[in-house]
Design an enzyme around this catalytic site. Sequence first.
Site, PDB file in Angstrom:
ATOM      1  N   LYS A   1      38.831  48.645  31.892  1.00  0.00           N
ATOM      2  CA  LYS A   1      38.035  49.776  32.358  1.00  0.00           C
ATOM      3  C   LYS A   1      37.445  50.623  31.240  1.00  0.00           C
ATOM      4  CE  LYS A   1      38.383  49.721  36.977  1.00  0.00           C
ATOM      5  NZ  LYS A   1      37.218  49.789  37.886  1.00  0.00           N
ATOM      6  N   SER A  33      42.406  55.270  40.927  1.00  0.00           N
ATOM      7  CA  SER A  33      43.852  55.199  41.130  1.00  0.00           C
ATOM      8  C   SER A  33      44.601  55.113  39.817  1.00  0.00           C
ATOM      9  CB  SER A  33      44.212  53.986  42.000  1.00  0.00           C
ATOM     10  OG  SER A  33      43.933  52.778  41.303  1.00  0.00           O
ATOM     11  N   GLU A  81      41.389  38.421  45.353  1.00  0.00           N
ATOM     12  CA  GLU A  81      41.766  39.671  46.014  1.00  0.00           C
ATOM     13  C   GLU A  81      43.176  39.558  46.574  1.00  0.00           C
ATOM     14  OE1 GLU A  81      38.162  41.858  48.125  1.00  0.00           O
ATOM     15  OE2 GLU A  81      38.393  39.842  48.924  1.00  0.00           O
ATOM     16  N   GLY A 137      43.779  43.093  51.247  1.00  0.00           N
ATOM     17  CA  GLY A 137      42.517  43.788  51.002  1.00  0.00           C
ATOM     18  C   GLY A 137      41.390  42.827  50.715  1.00  0.00           C
ATOM     19  N   ASP A 150      38.211  42.645  51.560  1.00  0.00           N
ATOM     20  CA  ASP A 150      36.899  43.157  51.948  1.00  0.00           C
ATOM     21  C   ASP A 150      35.752  42.383  51.305  1.00  0.00           C
ATOM     22  OD1 ASP A 150      38.248  44.700  49.766  1.00  0.00           O
ATOM     23  OD2 ASP A 150      36.239  45.483  49.460  1.00  0.00           O
ATOM     24  N   SER A 206      43.123  41.580  33.896  1.00  0.00           N
ATOM     25  CA  SER A 206      42.390  42.843  33.778  1.00  0.00           C
ATOM     26  C   SER A 206      43.175  44.010  33.217  1.00  0.00           C
ATOM     27  CB  SER A 206      41.804  43.229  35.143  1.00  0.00           C
ATOM     28  OG  SER A 206      42.841  43.361  36.097  1.00  0.00           O
TER      29      SER A 206
END
Length: 325
Positions: free
Chosen positions: A57, A82, A208, A212, A214, A308
Amino acid sequence: MTTITPPVTLDDVRDAAARLKGVAHRTPVLRSRTLDALAGAEIHLKCENFQRVGAFKFRGAYNAASRLTPGQLSRGIAAYSSGNHAQAVALAARELGTTAVIVMPEDAPPSKRAATAGYGAEIVTYDRYTGDRVAIAEALAAERGLTVIPPYEHPHVMAGQGTAALELLEEVGELGAIVTPVGGGGLMAGSATVAKGLHPDIRMIGVEPEAGDDTKRSLEAGRRISVPVPHTIADGQALHTPGELTFSVNRRLVDEIALVTDDEIRDAMRFAFERLKIVLEPSGATPLAALLTRRAGRLPRRVGVILSGGNIDAGRFAELCGNEV
């Protein structure tokens, strides 16, 4: 004929890489013969758990923040996350001599909250199951004159995240596939832009948590689908709807989405700890889980994987991985 300009391009990622040189870490790529045998392919692990703030990030946060005007920097930055984007924006703000206000869920991992505060950010909490983090952040920004840097729904954030895949391909050469975790979709959008731009036939595989899914549902439907806020140990992927900008990229460039359970994520965290000698947080371990379970399907000969992040404290790691650790 109308040509739609994509929100992020290969040149954008290359520009971000130049901006991040000497600021972000060029993270290592690990190999494991044991993993190769279990996955049935030659696996190259891009270890973003060794990035600054412990996750990819920082790449996107710094790329976006460094482009703000002096006036914007003087007033400060707002963000919502989060944990990993929270830390990334807090550190980027500190590096650039400005301040950050971060909207975080009340149940964010304590280690991530402590690290965010440690970088000097002000933290505002909310209930992730009833509150609207975007609305809270935008209200704060309007009240204080802050600039919002979202965790994924931003071209410069996506371009920054794509530098991880750019580095991976520069180091190991052409790959048949790249596997990344998918939350809001920024890492995948940046990675897919780079990978498909350099090697059009490469397969982009997202992962995923099963609770979750989506993005998987959205890709199958051809439009953004919302699911209930997921209850999963992969807190960095506990999102209910793909981003609008990220989905506009991923619907064109992502080939498939694999799903993994929380138990499979725990097993992958144990494997990384015991066999690879690295620590992964749950979201960072989802691509590894997909390889170990063969959920990613039949793989090409050479595969890149973006791990990640590794932001998890010792107590939480022991709680999730149990006596087997």
